[in-house]
Design an enzyme around this catalytic site. Structure first.
Site, PDB file in Angstrom:
ATOM      1  N   LYS A  84       0.916  -0.985   0.031  1.00 23.25           N
ATOM      2  CA  LYS A  84      -0.050   0.119  -0.032  1.00 23.25           C
ATOM      3  C   LYS A  84       0.766   1.353  -0.186  1.00 23.25           C
ATOM      4  O   LYS A  84       1.871   1.325   0.859  1.00 23.25           O
ATOM      5  CB  LYS A  84      -0.843  -0.040   1.254  1.00 23.25           C
ATOM      6  CG  LYS A  84      -2.004  -0.879   1.285  1.00 23.25           C
ATOM      7  CD  LYS A  84      -2.766  -0.928   2.622  1.00 23.25           C
ATOM      8  CE  LYS A  84      -3.799   0.098   2.392  1.00 23.25           C
ATOM      9  NZ  LYS A  84      -4.845  -0.098   3.664  1.00 23.25           N
TER      10      LYS A  84
HETATM   11  O1  G3P Z   1      -7.792   0.620   5.626  1.00 21.48           O
HETATM   12  C1  G3P Z   1      -8.078   1.833   5.787  1.00 21.48           C
HETATM   13  C2  G3P Z   1      -9.277   2.140   6.021  1.00 21.48           C
HETATM   14  O2  G3P Z   1     -10.147   1.179   5.775  1.00 21.48           O
HETATM   15  C3  G3P Z   1      -9.573   2.989   7.314  1.00 21.48           C
HETATM   16  O3  G3P Z   1     -11.005   2.927   7.807  1.00 21.48           O
HETATM   17  O4  G3P Z   1     -12.814   3.383   9.588  1.00 21.48           O
HETATM   18  O5  G3P Z   1     -10.237   4.011   9.831  1.00 21.48           O
HETATM   19  O6  G3P Z   1     -11.748   5.320   8.029  1.00 21.48           O
HETATM   20  P1  G3P Z   1     -11.411   3.782   9.014  1.00 21.48           P
END
Ligand code: G3P
Length: 216
Positions: A84
């Site tokens: 990533k």
């Molecule tokens: O993998 C990164 C992403 O899914 C982060 O999610 O819930 O922290 O906005 P969130």
């Protein structure tokens, strides 16, 4: 649409994988930090469970050279690692080099269709729009996923869309309807999808009624 688990919590990885719910795992530095374990050991354990699907691990450097160095090291850890890279100009330089070397790359933290288009052109195998975080600031994250889908289809771009920052089952079904390739989500969302109070009530009713059936 494939479902990936957005977590590095080993118990949850095992549970979701054993349920047949997931075909990949995504992580980021924040997700890794929650486990309070050495990164290398944690990643090795995840790749030993998910042997037939991708495991996403993120670089920390913000300069292209550093990202390339980290990306090569991550990719060398296991054949199913997806590196990533953040969607910044230096990141695109790293994507171009790593992709040319055969490394599978996901460009992450995408908040616009323009970022996704550039990532695809640079050689990304995946782009990760952050659906929930757009909702958080009063925009519509699903609209972004749909816009990227429309552009990739119109242009014949094969880069896969892995919708991230998925917060609830309606996100998942809407993403599936629009033809997004992958949605990655916390274990909680997978369990919300797997359970329904009406199903539980019906199963309970069947068992209660079965008790009334003569047994001899
Ligand atoms: O993998 C990164 C992403 O899914 C982060 O999610 O819930 O922290 O906005 P969130």
């Amino acid at each position: 649409m494939k479902i990936f688990l957005d977590s590095a919590h080993i118990e949850d990885v095992k549970k979701a994988y054993d349920m047949g719910a997931i075909s990949g795992v995504t992580t980021n530095p924040s997700i890794i930090s929650r486990e309070n374990r050495k990164f290398d050991e944690l990643l090795a354990e995840i790749t030993s469970i998910i042997t037939d699907g991708p495991v996403f691990a993120e670089v920390l450097a913000l300069d292209a050279e550093g990202m390339i160095r980290e990306g090569r090291a991550l990719a060398a850890k296991s054949p199913n690692i997806v590196v990533k890279i953040p969607s910044i100009p230096e990141g695109l330089k790293a994507v171009k080099t790593l992709a040319a070397e055969g490394v599978t790359v996901c460009v992450t933290v995408i908040f616009s269709a323009a970022q996704a288009l550039l990532a695809a052109n640079a050689g990304a195998s995946y782009v990760a729009p952050f659906v929930g975080r757009l909702d958080d600031i009063g925009e519509n994250g699903l609209d972004l996923a749909a816009e990227i889908r429309e552009i990739f289809d119109a242009q014949g771009i094969e880069t896969k869309i892995v919708a991230a920052s998925v917060r609830h089952p309606v996100h998942v079904t809407e993403l599936a309807k629009m033809g997004v390739d992958v949605a990655t989500m916390p274990f909680k969302v997978i369990m919300q999808m797997a359970t329904n109070p009406n199903t539980a009530r019906a199963v309970d009713g069947f068992l209660k009624d079965w008790e009334k059936v003569p047994k001899e």
